[in-house]
Enzyme design. Structure first.
Site, PDB file in Angstrom:
ATOM      1  N   SER A 148       8.298  -4.419   3.551  1.00 23.12           N
ATOM      2  CA  SER A 148       8.002  -3.320   4.469  1.00 23.12           C
ATOM      3  C   SER A 148       7.412  -3.882   5.751  1.00 23.12           C
ATOM      4  O   SER A 148       6.794  -4.961   5.748  1.00 23.12           O
ATOM      5  CB  SER A 148       6.992  -2.358   3.822  1.00 23.12           C
ATOM      6  OG  SER A 148       6.531  -1.392   4.755  1.00 23.12           O
ATOM      7  N   TYR A 160      -0.784  -1.464  -1.076  1.00 19.13           N
ATOM      8  CA  TYR A 160       0.640  -1.428  -0.749  1.00 19.13           C
ATOM      9  C   TYR A 160       0.969  -2.482   0.307  1.00 19.13           C
ATOM     10  O   TYR A 160       1.888  -3.293   0.133  1.00 19.13           O
ATOM     11  CB  TYR A 160       1.044  -0.031  -0.267  1.00 19.13           C
ATOM     12  CG  TYR A 160       2.522   0.091   0.005  1.00 19.13           C
ATOM     13  CD1 TYR A 160       3.410   0.344  -1.042  1.00 19.13           C
ATOM     14  CD2 TYR A 160       3.044  -0.059   1.285  1.00 19.13           C
ATOM     15  CE1 TYR A 160       4.779   0.437  -0.815  1.00 19.13           C
ATOM     16  CE2 TYR A 160       4.402   0.036   1.524  1.00 19.13           C
ATOM     17  CZ  TYR A 160       5.272   0.285   0.476  1.00 19.13           C
ATOM     18  OH  TYR A 160       6.626   0.369   0.704  1.00 19.13           O
TER      19      TYR A 160
END
Length: 269
Positions: A148, A160
Site C-alpha cells: 500500500s 496496517y
C-alpha cells in the site's frame, strides 16, 4: 510454461496462479485478469461459497479451471495448508489477502492485532518462501505482494501501515537476491481503491476527494505493466506517483504531519 507438472492443475497444461483474497476488490480483479491471460487458478479465502461462485464465473468467461481452497490465513494450520499447495508449484502468486481495523491501537484486543499481523505479514512471508524454490528451479515465476501507499508514506494508522512497510522492504530485499533467476517480485502499492476494504473496516471515506480514488482495473493494469518492466515497486496512478515521489524529497516528520492532516489517522489501526 514451467516443466514442473505440479505447476498445472490435473489434466491441463495451463500455468497456475494462486491468489489470496480473490472474492472482492483487487484480488478479484487480479484473478479475473490472470484467467483472461490463460492461467488456471487456485483461489484462497475464508468464504468457500464466494470462492465457488467466482470459480464458476471465471470458468464461464474464460474456460478457466479453479481449485478452491477455503482457508483463514490468520490461523497457522490454514497457512501451512496453503503454503504446502504453493510449494507444490505455481507460476504466479498474488499475496493480496488483508484487512484494516477501526479503533486506536491501545483499545484493540491483542488477539485481533495478532490476527491482522498474521494475515498481512506472516502469510506473505510463508507463502512467498514456499513459492520461490520451485519457481527458481523452473527459472520462471512471478510474486506480487500487495502492499500500500500507506507503507511508503507514514501517518495513516499504525499496524496496517507498519505491516505494509514490512512487505515492501521484504520484496525489495528479495529482488536483489532473485536477479538473474527468471523470477520476478513486486510490491504493489495502491492508494485508495474502490473496494469493500474500507466498508468492512468501518472506516468513513465520504470526505475523500474523488481524484484520489482508483479503480481495481487501474491497479491491476499498473501492476502488470510494471511487472513486465521488472519494476519492484509499483505505484499505480499518476496522483500517487507524485505523492510518493514528493514524500521522498520532504523530511519524514513533515510528511507525517501533512499526511495526518489530509488523511485522518485517528481511530485506525
Amino acid at each position: 510454461m514451467s516443466d514442473n507438472p505440479a505447476a498445472h492443475l490435473p489434466g491441463t497444461t495451463r500455468p497456475v496462479a494462486l491468489v489470496t483474497g480473490p472474492t472482492s476488490g483487487i484480488g478479484q480483479a487480479y484473478a479475473s485478469r490472470l484467467a483472461s491471460l490463460g492461467y488456471d487458478l487456485v483461489l484462497v479465502a475464508r468464504d468457500e461459497q464466494r470462492l465457488s461462485r467466482l470459480a464458476d464465473e471465471l470458468k464461464g468467461k474464460y474456460g478457466t479451471r479453479s481449485e478452491v481452497l477455503a482457508a483463514d490465513l490468520a490461523r497457522r494450520d490454514d497457512r501451512d495448508r496453503v503454503a504446502a499447495r504453493v510449494a507444490g508449484g505455481v507460476e504466479f502468486l498474488v499475496n493480496n489477502a488483508g484487512f484494516g481495523m477501526t479503533g486506536e491501537f491501545w483499545t484493540v484486543p491483542p488477539e485481533e492485532l495478532q490476527g491482522q499481523l498474521d494475515v498481512l505479514v506472516t502469510s506473505v512471508l510463508h507463502l512467498t518462501r514456499a513459492a520461490l524454490p520451485p519457481m527458481i528451479a523452473a527459472a520462471k515465476g512471478s510474486v506480487v505482494n500487495v502492499a500500500s501507499v500507506a507503507g511508503l508514506v507514514s501517518g495513516r494508522g499504525s499496524t496496517y501501515s507498519a505491516s505494509k512497510a514490512y512487505v515492501i522492504s521484504l520484496t525489495e530485499g528479495l529482488a536483489g537476491g532473485l536477479a538473474g533467476t527468471g523470477v520476478r517480485v513486486q510490491a504493489l502499492c495502491p492508494g485508495f481503491v474502490h473496494t469493500e476494504f474500507h466498508e468492512r473496516a468501518g472506516i468513513e471515506m465520504s470526505s475523500l476527494p474523488k481524484p484520489l480514488w482508483l479503480t481495481v482495473d487501474q491497479v491491476v493494469s499498473g501492476s502488470l505493466a510494471d511487472l513486465a518492466k521488472d519494476r519492484v515497486i509499483s505505484v499505480p496512478g499518476l496522483q500517487y506517483k507524485a505523492l510518493t515521489t514528493a514524500a521522498g524529497l520532504v523530511p519524514r516528520g513533515v510528511v507525517t504531519r501533512i499526511n495526518r492532516g489530509i488523511f485522518n489517522a485517528r481511530g485506525r489501526t
